[in-house]
Design a protein around this motif. Structure first.
Motif, short mmCIF file in Angstrom:
data_model
loop_
_atom_site.label_atom_id
_atom_site.label_comp_id
_atom_site.label_asym_id
_atom_site.label_seq_id
_atom_site.Cartn_x
_atom_site.Cartn_y
_atom_site.Cartn_z
N HIS A 81 73.98 72.30 79.51
CA HIS A 81 75.27 72.27 80.21
C HIS A 81 76.33 73.10 79.51
O HIS A 81 77.42 73.28 80.02
CB HIS A 81 75.75 70.83 80.44
CG HIS A 81 76.18 70.10 79.20
ND1 HIS A 81 75.26 69.38 78.45
CD2 HIS A 81 77.37 69.96 78.59
CE1 HIS A 81 75.91 68.84 77.42
NE2 HIS A 81 77.19 69.18 77.49
N GLN A 82 76.00 73.63 78.32
CA GLN A 82 76.96 74.52 77.67
C GLN A 82 76.70 75.97 78.04
O GLN A 82 77.61 76.75 78.30
CB GLN A 82 76.90 74.34 76.15
CG GLN A 82 77.57 73.04 75.72
CD GLN A 82 77.33 72.73 74.26
OE1 GLN A 82 76.59 73.45 73.57
NE2 GLN A 82 77.93 71.65 73.78
N ILE B 124 73.48 68.81 87.71
CA ILE B 124 74.54 67.85 87.42
C ILE B 124 74.78 67.86 85.92
O ILE B 124 73.93 68.32 85.16
CB ILE B 124 74.19 66.41 87.89
CG1 ILE B 124 72.78 66.05 87.44
CG2 ILE B 124 74.35 66.24 89.37
CD1 ILE B 124 72.39 64.63 87.80
N GLU B 125 75.94 67.38 85.51
CA GLU B 125 76.23 67.36 84.08
C GLU B 125 76.02 65.96 83.52
O GLU B 125 76.26 64.97 84.21
CB GLU B 125 77.68 67.79 83.86
CG GLU B 125 77.93 69.21 84.33
CD GLU B 125 78.95 69.94 83.49
OE1 GLU B 125 79.69 69.29 82.74
OE2 GLU B 125 78.99 71.18 83.59
N VAL C 66 68.46 64.59 74.39
CA VAL C 66 69.06 63.90 73.25
C VAL C 66 70.11 62.91 73.74
O VAL C 66 71.11 63.31 74.34
CB VAL C 66 69.73 64.92 72.29
CG1 VAL C 66 70.22 64.21 71.03
CG2 VAL C 66 68.76 66.03 71.93
N ASN C 67 69.84 61.65 73.53
CA ASN C 67 70.78 60.57 73.92
C ASN C 67 71.31 60.75 75.34
O ASN C 67 72.48 60.58 75.61
CB ASN C 67 71.98 60.51 72.97
CG ASN C 67 71.54 60.29 71.52
OD1 ASN C 67 70.48 59.70 71.29
ND2 ASN C 67 72.33 60.76 70.59
N LEU C 68 70.44 61.15 76.21
CA LEU C 68 70.87 61.54 77.55
C LEU C 68 71.31 60.34 78.37
O LEU C 68 70.57 59.39 78.59
CB LEU C 68 69.71 62.27 78.25
CG LEU C 68 70.09 63.08 79.46
CD1 LEU C 68 71.07 64.18 79.09
CD2 LEU C 68 68.84 63.66 80.09
N THR C 69 72.59 60.41 78.81
CA THR C 69 73.15 59.32 79.61
C THR C 69 73.86 59.90 80.82
O THR C 69 74.56 60.90 80.70
CB THR C 69 74.16 58.51 78.78
OG1 THR C 69 73.50 58.06 77.60
CG2 THR C 69 74.70 57.32 79.56
N LYS C 70 73.61 59.29 81.96
CA LYS C 70 74.32 59.74 83.16
C LYS C 70 74.81 58.54 83.94
O LYS C 70 74.03 57.67 84.34
CB LYS C 70 73.39 60.59 84.05
CG LYS C 70 74.01 61.00 85.36
CD LYS C 70 75.09 62.05 85.19
CE LYS C 70 75.88 62.25 86.50
NZ LYS C 70 76.97 63.22 86.31
N LYS C 71 76.11 58.52 84.09
CA LYS C 71 76.70 57.44 84.89
C LYS C 71 77.39 58.09 86.08
O LYS C 71 78.24 58.97 85.92
CB LYS C 71 77.72 56.68 84.03
CG LYS C 71 78.15 55.36 84.62
CD LYS C 71 79.01 54.59 83.63
CE LYS C 71 79.35 53.22 84.19
NZ LYS C 71 80.11 52.42 83.24
N THR D 206 66.94 63.33 85.39
CA THR D 206 66.66 64.04 84.15
C THR D 206 66.42 65.52 84.41
O THR D 206 67.00 66.39 83.76
CB THR D 206 65.42 63.42 83.46
OG1 THR D 206 65.59 62.02 83.40
CG2 THR D 206 65.21 63.99 82.09
N ILE D 207 65.58 65.79 85.39
CA ILE D 207 65.27 67.19 85.70
C ILE D 207 66.51 67.93 86.17
O ILE D 207 66.76 69.08 85.78
CB ILE D 207 64.12 67.26 86.72
CG1 ILE D 207 62.83 66.80 86.02
CG2 ILE D 207 63.97 68.66 87.29
CD1 ILE D 207 61.61 66.80 86.88
N ASN D 208 67.32 67.24 87.02
CA ASN D 208 68.56 67.87 87.50
C ASN D 208 69.49 68.24 86.35
O ASN D 208 70.18 69.27 86.41
CB ASN D 208 69.30 66.93 88.46
CG ASN D 208 68.69 66.97 89.86
OD1 ASN D 208 67.99 67.93 90.20
ND2 ASN D 208 68.93 65.94 90.64
N ILE D 209 69.50 67.40 85.31
CA ILE D 209 70.36 67.73 84.17
C ILE D 209 69.79 68.92 83.40
O ILE D 209 70.53 69.82 82.99
CB ILE D 209 70.56 66.51 83.25
CG1 ILE D 209 71.33 65.43 84.02
CG2 ILE D 209 71.33 66.89 81.99
CD1 ILE D 209 71.52 64.13 83.28
#
Lengths: 253, 467, 489
Positions: free
Chosen positions: A79-80, A64-65, A17-22, A56-59
């Protein structure tokens, strides 16, 4: 031993859902990615190196968070409640070496127990190893003598043994010979029939088209295209893929 | 879950082929150490016995207790052959006289420099050099190795808390490496029994303590390796880093701290002391001889006895002066030395290897305390010996030079002395509680090192990049 | 082609991150060891000079020639900077006196045992332990690592002879490891110059030989590492084998060698030896005094029947003659004792030499012990150092006692001892035979350090250098041979 799920769940088993990783160095690895994988479905992520598939898979695995957005396994935000979420997922990675000093059976035993299954016997392990296509005489050999394909088979066997409702596959077919690749696809088909939800990242367009219920193409952290099998029935996926890739090429040029 | 992770660690380590090699080498070395230690003890013991027997033999036929050339020897101790410490560097033989300063001479290495060339194989060497390397070898890639093999991601695709994983890692490695090593250790103990090394109950306790301390050092290296394998990306780097740390811990820090202390604290030269002592005693000697001419026998028939009494009185006065003079000088030097030792040892304790070495030698009775311990007991024996001489002859011997009593008046030869009457010198090593006391700080430090490295590993792993 | 491969090997070593770490560590350790060595040398030198001066003042206190004793000191040699050897373990000086057996006493370690707690870290030690370890670290995967990386197949898809490949490996690794290590060594030598360590041409020759020997030792481990990586398939296996071999060669064999030898040959201890000497000398003196007793009785008998005044004058007339006679006999007794004790010492020394030779020969299985022995010989801190000094001191004792005896005679009086005679009639009489003025010490012979020529230092190293060369050639030959049959897949 494979329990077929009787009732189909309403909510998606795997969801981004709205997955963003910076990353800290400013690299935008994922940019507002959304997708769902329902029970008994296979979702294939296509894309070049660095497109964001592994991130994506790592999240999903909470390795990773996410910067924003979330991933859910069986409705649990990873991540919760990472430990709770991970009870419902198995993972097969690209070129896993496993423990080189362990035999195939020992590796299986360790990882299955780690996954929470303690009542399985050696015969169960052997059965699964045979099912993924590993010859009987290799079962008691140390992994350090194994070829890439043999190790991959062990990795898949571990995922099967965990018998979780969802499976994450990171480039599962790389390094497999065509015959093994085909066997693997058949296996995935069976797993889907058993009701598993499968998210796989791959380079292999043809296999993806053949097996996936939904295909997403990722480029530069964005999910640039997402089509169902029906929508793709008559489309030339290869052409589409190259077009989206070209778009990416233009973007970076 | 934890027990599963520990079991995996156990299986992985013990099942690996490198374990077979390195365990075989370590086990062999442990056995050799015990065997050689026992053999060395026997050799030293027989040499000691021969020296004592020769000492007694040399007294046969002597007719005057003042004319004996009596020596006492530092006996070999069973534990000293297992942890040699400075036992080979201290003088072992003391020429015993009724008065005068006692000087321990002839250290093993001075006498047989061949042994000084390559040193001995002992438990100190084993734990410090071999087993710490062994620990590094198995744990340098504990975490980053799993990452390199991809198993870390696979493990964490399951519901495993990070702290359980790292705890399992450390506990598993520790058990897997220590348990197998206990087997050759126990066989080593048996060897001591079989070869007939006379170990008292206290000796066993001390040996046990040495081994425990050794394994504390061993686990410091396990924790350190796990920590380094977390803070470095690849296993080649962590191995190198650990090797360099090992060199610093084992070799550089202990040696440089001693040298720094040598520079920082000035201890007067022993030659300076000796010269001062000699000058003083020469002066006293002259005074003594001058006073001798003042002797006038009161009773001509009994003049010999009277003369002896006169001499003895004179000697005693002289002895007292010398003693207080020497003691003052010695005290000064010893005080400086103690400061120097404190600086050196405390600096060296930055390294856990040095802490172990100090603790082990304390328990084995071969630490620096051996010197003062031996000196003290020799001094006490001297008093006993002086009393004995006094009783027998009315006089004590000493002050350098041999004494011959020549009778020119044609008396019959007096009866020979019986060497068996001589009081025996029996050296007592520091008691268990005393040596435990001096080794306690190092044991404490090793615990602290363990905790620090484990805590560091634990905290860093909670933030470790698992990808 | 060869050049290209060598260059690749060099770059491969020098560009690797581990190179920087090891290079810095090695440089630090080399400079530290040489720095400490220089410091320690000057320290010992100062101690030596102070002690020598103190000995002089002590001598000046003597009131008779017979009571005069000298001290012979071991002069520190600047070569100890490179190899401390047994320097700190054996005594610094010996007392020299006619009636006292000379032997080195008061070693640095027994005077200040704190230094013995962790021992010294000298250049030789760094080379033996650290250089060899790093040589292994860089060569353990030279051959099998290329196979694992897949670069081997790629290389041999070109027209490369195997012999060129393996030779280039060796030359490249050698250059990559030896040349960088020479830098800190040269800086260390510069330190010697800067701190004005007094070095003769002979010293420089020995230093250069020592450094060459160190390079040879390093070369052995490079060749050995390549050999093992060429006979094993996996780098993890070769690493294990090398590490185990390293421990065995550097730490175990040298120690075991000495211990094995000591199990076979038992040598009496100094304590036992001295006791034997003492009892001989005591027995001899007792016999002597027994004889003297008779002589004096005879002399007294001559005076039988004389009046008290006659007695007195007869005594005074003859006393000097009697003393002379006694003295002569006494000297003979002393000579006999000295001979006996030096015979006994020689006997023990020979047995010890047998033990030492056996021990050293056993330990020479390992190039690490060969290297250490060669380094000690070149630095004149070898185990014979003690014998050399004790022999020289023994000679000096002869010269010294001949001199003091002569002087004693010249100055008249008797044996330098105080003679206390107690007589029932005249009471106590003390005679020292001479006046109590101080002695003129200018002519006293001085102890000269035993001469140890370059060739005496170098000759014993030939066997060790030869052995190291043999082991190196053997390893390289083995690597060459087995690589010719190596499974390149």
């Amino acid at each position: 031993m494979n329990t077929i799920l009787n009732e189909k769940k309403e909510f998606p088993m795997l969801e981004a859902v709205n997955l963003t990783k910076k990353y800290e160095d400013g690299l935008l690895a994922l940019d507002d990615v959304n997708f769902k994988v329902h029970q008994g479905e296979i979702y294939a992520m296509l894309g070049g190196n660095g497109a964001g598939k592994t991130t994506t898979i790592n999240i999903f695995l909470n390795l990773i968070e996410p910067t924003s957005g979330e991933t859910k396994i069986n409705g649990i935000v990873t991540h919760q409640q990472p430990l709770e979420a991970k009870k419902h997922v198995s993972f097969v990675s690209e070129n896993v070496m496993l423990y080189p000093e362990f035999t195939a059976l020992q590796n299986l035993d360790f990882f299955t127990r780690l996954g929470g299954k303690t009542n399985l016997t050696k015969d169960d392990y052997r059965q699964v190893l045979l099912r993924v296509g590993l010859q009987e005489d290799a079962h008691s050999k140390k992994l350090k003598g194994f070829s890439k394909g043999m190790r991959q088979k062990c990795g898949i066997a571990i995922a099967i043994l965990k018998n979780s409702p969802t499976i994450l596959l990171d480039e599962p077919t790389s390094g497999l010979d065509p015959k093994a690749g085909l066997e693997f696809m058949t296996l995935l088909d069976e797993l889907r029939d058993e009701g598993k939800s499968i998210l796989m990242s791959t380079h292999d367009i043809f296999r993806a088209k053949e097996i996936a219920n939904t295909i997403g193409i990722m480029n530069n952290g964005k999910l640039v295209m997402q089509r169902s099998k029906a929508e793709l029935e008559n489309a030339d996926l290869e052409k589409l893929y190259v077009e989206y890739m070209a778009g990416y090429m233009e973007e970076v040029a | 879950m934890l027990s599963l992770l520990i079991k995996k660690e156990l299986k992985e380590i013990i099942g690996s082929s490198k374990f077979v090699y390195s365990f075989a080498v370590s086990a062999l070395l442990i056995l050799i150490t015990f065997y050689v230690g026992a053999k060395n003890y026997q050799i030293n013991k027989s040499q000691y016995d021969a020296a004592v027997a020769e000492n007694i033999r040399s007294m046969s036929g002597v007719t005057d207790w003042r004319m004996i050339n009596h020596k006492i020897f530092l006996p070999p101790l069973p534990l000293a052959s297992l942890v040699s410490g400075i036992s080979n560097d201290v003088g072992r033989n003391i020429g015993m006289q009724g008065r005068g300063e006692l000087i321990a001479k002839d250290s093993k290495y001075n006498e047989e420099p061949i042994f000084a060339v390559f040193r001995f194989l002992d438990l100190n060497f084993l734990f410090q050099i071999i087993l710490s390397l062994f620990a590094i070898l198995f744990c340098y890639n504990a975490v980053n190795g799993e990452k390199e093999r991809g198993t870390l991601r696979l493990v964490f695709s399951n519901a495993i808390p990070r702290d359980t994983f790292i705890l399992g890692k450390v506990l598993g490695s520790t058990i897997a490496l220590i348990l197998p090593l206990l087997v050759p250790m126990l066989i080593g103990f048996l060897l001591l029994l079989v070869l007939g090394v006379p170990m008292s109950f206290e000796d066993w306790m001390k040996l046990f303590l040495i081994i425990v301390t050794g394994f504390l050092l061993f686990s410091v290296f396990i924790n350190l390796s796990v920590f380094v394998s977390i803070i470095t990306k690849n296993s080649a780097t962590s191995f190198l880093l650990l090797l360099v740390t090992w060199i610093f811990f084992v070799l550089v820090i202990p040696k440089t701290s001693v040298l720094i202390a040598g520079r920082a604290v000035n201890v007067p030269l022993i030659d300076e002391l000796n010269t001062k002592k000699n000058q003083f005693s020469m002066q006293l000697n002259r005074e003594h001889f001058n006073s001798l001419s003042g002797f006038k026998p009161a009773n001509k028939d009994n003049f010999m006895q009277e003369f002896q009494q006169f001499m003895e009185k004179n000697n005693q006065a002289r002895e007292e002066k010398t003693k207080s003079f020497n003691e003052k000088l010695n005290r000064e030097r010893i005080n400086r030395q103690e400061v120097q030792h404190a600086v050196a040892l405390n600096l060296a304790r930055i390294s856990p290897s040095a802490s172990f070495s100090l603790a082990a030698s304390s328990f084995a009775g071969t630490s620096l305390n051996l010197v003062s311990n031996y000196r003290e007991q020799a001094d006490n024996y001297q008093k006993q010996f002086a009393k004995f001489q006094q009783e027998k002859t009315g006089m004590t011997s000493g002050g350098g030079g041999m004494m011959f009593v020549i009778r020119t008046d044609g008396d019959k030869k007096p009866p020979e002395i019986n060497p068996a009457e001589l009081p025996k010198f029996e050296f007592k090593p520091a008691s268990f509680s005393a040596s435990l006391g001096s080794g306690l700080i190092d044991i404490g430090l090793l615990f602290v090192f363990n905790i620090i490295f484990f805590a560091a590993a634990y905290l860093r792993f909670l933030k470790f990049d698992l990808r | 082609m060869f050049r290209l491969l060598v260059e690749k090997e060099l770059k491969n070593i020098i560009q690797s991150p581990k190179f920087l770490a090891t290079f810095l560590t090695c440089s630090f350790l080399i400079l530290l060891s040489i720095g400490i060595g220089i410091n320690e040398y000057f320290n010992m030198m100062e101690q030596y000079n102070t002690a020598k001066n103190l000995a002089k003042t002590e001598m000046a206190q003597a009131r008779s020639w017979m009571a005069l004793s000298a001290k012979a000191f071991r002069e520190p040699d600047p070569m100890q900077i490179f190899s401390a050897g047994v320097n700190y373990d054996i005594g610094r000086y010996s007392i020299v006196h006619e009636r006292q057996d000379s032997k080195l006493q008061n070693s640095v370690y027994s005077d200040d045992p704190i230094f013995a707690v962790f021992r010294y870290m000298d250049f030789t030690f760094i080379v033996t332990v650290v250089f060899s370890l790093f040589a292994i670290l860089f060569t353990y995967n030279t051959v099998n690592g290329e196979r694992e990386n897949g670069t081997m197949r790629l290389v041999f898809s070109n027209a490369i002879p195997r012999s060129t490949f393996i030779s280039a490996k060796f030359v490249g690794s050698w250059l990559g490891l030896v040349i960088p290590l020479l830098v800190p060594i040269l800086v260390g030598l510069l330190l010697l110059v800067v701190f004005k360590v007094p070095l003769s041409a002979a010293h420089w020759i020995k230093i250069i030989m020592l450094i060459s020997t160190s390079v040879l030792y390093l070369t052995f481990f490079i060749a050995f590492g390549i050999l093992i990586s060429a006979v094993t398939k996996y780098s993890s296996v070769s690493f294990m084998i090398l590490l185990v071999s390293w421990i065995t060669l550097v730490f175990i064999i040298p120690r075991i060698g000495v211990m094995t030898a000591s199990q076979f040959i038992s040598v009496p201890t100094v304590a036992e030896l001295e006791s034997q000497k003492d009892s001989f000398s005591k027995a001899r003196w007792e016999k002597h005094y027994g004889e003297i007793e008779k002589v004096w009785r005879a002399r007294n008998a001559e005076m039988n029947g004389m009046s008290e005044a006659d007695r007195q004058s007869y005594r005074e007339e003859n006393e000097y003659k009697w003393f002379e006679e006694d003295d002569k006999v006494r000297n003979e007794v002393q000579k006999e004792i000295t001979e006996y004790s030096s015979k006994l010492s020689d006997d023990v020394r020979n047995r010890k030499a047998t033990l030492e030779n056996l021990a050293l020969n056993i330990s020479r299985i390992s190039p690490a012990s060969s290297f250490q022995l060669a380094a000690m010989n070149l630095s004149t801190s070898d185990i014979n150092l003690k014998n050399r000094y004790e022999k020289e001191i023994q000679n000096f004792r002869q010269t010294f006692s001949t001199f003091t005896q002569k002087k004693q005679k010249e100055s008249g009086g008797q044996a330098g001892m105080f003679r206390i005679s107690i007589d029932s009639q005249s009471g106590v009489k003390i005679s020292s035979g001479r006046d109590e003025s101080s002695l003129n010490l200018r002519e006293v012979p001085k102890f000269t350090q035993p001469s140890h020529t370059i060739s005496q230092a170098v000759v014993p190293t030939i066997i060790d250098i030869g052995l190291m060369m043999f082991f190196t050639l053997f390893s390289f030959g083995g690597a060459f041979f087995s690589f010719n049959k190596y499974d390149l897949r």
